[in-house]
Design a protein around this motif. Structure first.
Motif: not given
Length: 208
Positions: A108-115, A120-123, A130-132
């Motif tokens: 929960a704390f790092w969901l924003g980092r995952m998004e 930004r680095r979809n490659d 879909m996004p996280p």
């Protein structure tokens, strides 16, 4: 295959669900064998609860119960990440009911980092369709976070309908008395409190 047969035996003997570790050696929850097992559980409507185990044995984690304080939350976060970026949620039946201990670890704390990383680095990491954040609602977590602020972040992130009261029994760092943070929470209304204390678990276990 043996694990699938064991699930069938457990259900035949009256069990409502199963608990598993979060990895098998170096194979995470997106390993083909584990995915086959999870799909079998989905087809039988058997809920799966995941608890971290067999954490990193680095000497740096041998002080202060650091395996419990840092490695367990990280292991749980990694497992949810594997279901998302390992495209398990994209492939597996939405009937799968899967829950994670310790409030889902640090997810929960790092969901924003995952998004941010997914966009930004979809490659590199954009393996999921879909996004996280899209996969919120595909899993449950327990409420064992010990702090009202952490519980609020958890509820705000995964949804009040996805948090179940937990105990972490019989492990030494479980909440005692069980559910105290939920009962004393200053932000939950009674309907939300009832969902976390009872309703969500009834739905997860197929009792309602």
């Amino acid at each position: 295959d043996a694990a699938c047969r064991e699930v069938e035996r457990c259900v035949a003997n009256g069990h409502r669900g199963v608990e598993i570790g979060n990895h098998v050696g170096d194979r995470d929850l997106d390993s083909e064998g584990v995915v086959t097992f999870l799909q079998h559980c989905a087809s039988l409507d058997v809920p799966v609860f995941v608890h971290p185990w067999d954490m990193d044995s680095s000497p740096r984690l041998n002080r202060w119960m650091a395996q419990w304080l840092t490695a367990m939350p990280a292991e749980t976060h990694l497992s949810i990440l594997a279901l998302i970026l390992g495209v398990v949620f994209d492939r597996i039946d939405e009937r799968l009911k899967i829950g994670f201990a310790h409030g889902g670890g640090s997810f929960a704390f790092w969901l924003g980092r995952m998004e941010n990383a997914w966009h930004r680095r979809n490659d590199v990491i954009g393996t999921s369709e879909m996004p996280p954040s899209h996969y919120l609602g595909r899993f449950y977590v327990d409420s064992v976070v010990f702090d009202d602020r952490a519980l609020r972040l958890l509820v705000d992130t995964v949804g009040v309908d996805r948090v179940m009261v937990g105990s972490d029994y019989p492990y030494p760092l479980g909440e005692r008395p069980v559910g105290e943070v939920v009962r004393k929470s200053e932000f939950l209304d009674e309907a939300s409190r009832d969902l976390i204390q009872r309703g969500n678990a009834e739905r997860f276990l197929g009792l309602s």
